[in-house]
Structures are given as C-alpha cells and as structure tokens.
Design a protein around this motif. Structure first.
Motif, short mmCIF file in Angstrom:
data_model
loop_
_atom_site.label_atom_id
_atom_site.label_comp_id
_atom_site.label_asym_id
_atom_site.label_seq_id
_atom_site.Cartn_x
_atom_site.Cartn_y
_atom_site.Cartn_z
N GLU A 4 0.84 -1.20 0.00
CA GLU A 4 0.00 0.00 0.00
C GLU A 4 0.87 1.25 0.00
O GLU A 4 0.59 2.23 -0.70
N ALA A 5 1.96 1.22 0.79
CA ALA A 5 2.85 2.37 0.87
C ALA A 5 3.52 2.62 -0.49
O ALA A 5 3.63 3.77 -0.95
N LYS A 6 3.94 1.52 -1.15
CA LYS A 6 4.58 1.67 -2.46
C LYS A 6 3.57 2.21 -3.49
O LYS A 6 3.91 3.08 -4.29
N SER A 10 3.88 5.65 -5.47
CA SER A 10 3.86 5.72 -6.93
C SER A 10 2.77 6.67 -7.41
O SER A 10 2.97 7.48 -8.33
N LEU A 11 1.61 6.58 -6.78
CA LEU A 11 0.50 7.46 -7.14
C LEU A 11 0.86 8.92 -6.86
O LEU A 11 0.63 9.81 -7.69
N ALA A 12 1.50 9.12 -5.71
CA ALA A 12 1.90 10.49 -5.35
C ALA A 12 2.94 11.02 -6.34
O ALA A 12 2.89 12.19 -6.75
N GLN A 13 3.89 10.15 -6.75
CA GLN A 13 4.89 10.59 -7.71
C GLN A 13 4.25 10.91 -9.06
O GLN A 13 4.60 11.90 -9.71
N ALA A 50 12.34 12.85 -1.35
CA ALA A 50 11.38 11.76 -1.50
C ALA A 50 12.10 10.44 -1.81
O ALA A 50 11.74 9.38 -1.30
N GLN A 51 13.15 10.54 -2.67
CA GLN A 51 13.91 9.35 -3.01
C GLN A 51 14.63 8.80 -1.78
O GLN A 51 14.65 7.59 -1.53
N HIS A 52 15.23 9.73 -0.99
CA HIS A 52 15.91 9.30 0.25
C HIS A 52 14.91 8.66 1.21
O HIS A 52 15.21 7.63 1.84
N LEU A 53 13.74 9.28 1.32
CA LEU A 53 12.71 8.71 2.18
C LEU A 53 12.28 7.33 1.69
O LEU A 53 12.09 6.40 2.48
N THR A 58 12.48 1.55 2.27
CA THR A 58 12.85 0.23 1.77
C THR A 58 13.78 -0.48 2.76
O THR A 58 13.60 -1.67 3.05
N LEU A 59 14.76 0.26 3.30
CA LEU A 59 15.68 -0.33 4.28
C LEU A 59 14.92 -0.77 5.54
O LEU A 59 15.17 -1.85 6.08
N GLN A 60 14.00 0.08 5.99
CA GLN A 60 13.23 -0.25 7.17
C GLN A 60 12.37 -1.50 6.93
O GLN A 60 12.28 -2.38 7.79
#
Length: 171
Positions: A4-6, A10-13, A50-53, A58-60
């Motif tokens: 859902e987060a991804k 993607s929708l936000a981007q 946004a990319q860093h976030l 992804t790391l989390q």
C-alpha cells in the motif's frame, strides 16, 4: 502495508509529475524564468528528499522482514525446545517409574535374601546338631562293634573250651 505504501508513493509521484507538468505549463506563461528555475530546484530537492525517504523506507521494510524472520525462527526454535523438553520430561517420568519398580523388586529380593539367610543359619545349626549326633552314633557303633568283637572272641574261646571239655568228659 508495504505494498500500500509503495502504491501510494507511486500514485503520489505520478500526481506530482502531472502537477509539475501542469505547473510548468502555467508557470511558463505566468512566472518569470528565474523564479521558475528556483521552483525547479526546489522540486529537484523535494524529489531527492522523497527518493531518500523511499530508500529509508525500503531499508526499514527489509530490516522489519529480517526481524520478523528472526522472530519466526526464534519462535520455531522455542516450540522445538518445548517439545524436546516435554519429551525429555516424559522419558524422565518413564525412567523414574522403571527405577521405582526395580527398587521395589530389589527390596523384595532383599527381604527374600534375609529370610533365606535365616533359614540357612537355622539349617547350619540343625546340621551341627546332626553332626554331633552322627559323631555320637559313630562312637556308639564303634564301641558296639568292639564289644561285639570281644563277645565273638569270648564265644569262640568258650566254644573251644567246651569242645575241649566235652570230648574229655564224654570219654
């Protein structure tokens, strides 16, 4: 939640890209070039953030997955340890039951051995009495045999004496 987060990201981007295109179209008509470049720089900075976030997210997610995996493995190991402990406890109970039965058998054997020991002692005492009686009987038999031998010798001597006296007296 990760999916859902991804999807939301993607929708936000996509929305952001559309808004950017619309904004560029509107700005090119309305905003001076210098301000437009500043907005573009701000947009690039926001995109970097946004990319860093996204990378942090992804790391989390990866860390959470690894932690969940470790937790699952730990839980499985605990369940296995509990099963083994229960198995060992059951084995211990069985061994204790076998040992208790063996102890009871050994106690019975010990009681029987004590009875046998007393019987053997009684038999030894009886045997000693029989040995004394046998010895006395043997001595009596020997004495009787000696007396019998003496009587036989006396009877033989008497026979000879009678044999000597009888022919002389008859003549």
């Amino acid at each position: 939640q990760l999916c859902e987060a991804k999807a939301s990201r993607s929708l936000a981007q996509t929305q952001q890209a559309l808004e950017l295109q619309q904004a560029e179209a509107q700005i090119s008509d309305m905003v001076p070039k210098k301000q437009f470049e500043q907005l573009q720089n701000s947009l690039r900075e926001e995109q970097c953030k946004a990319q860093h976030l996204q990378e942090d997210l992804t790391l989390q997610v990866q860390q959470i997955c690894r932690q969940l995996l470790r937790t699952q493995v730990s839980r499985e190991l605990q369940e296995l340890a509990v099963e083994q402990a229960e198995g060992l406890e059951q084995s211990l109970r069985s061994a204790e039951a076998v040992l208790a039965e063996r102890v009871a058998q050994l106690k019975d054997a010990q009681v029987q051995l004590s009875r046998n020991k007393l019987l053997i002692e009684d038999l030894h005492e009886e045997n000693r009495g029989f040995a004394v009686a046998l010895h006395a009987a043997e001595l009596k038999q020997k004495s009787t045999e000696e007396k019998n031998q003496l009587l036989e010798e006396q009877a033989s001597a008497l026979k000879q004496l009678i044999g000597t006296i009888t022919p002389t007296s008859l003549s």
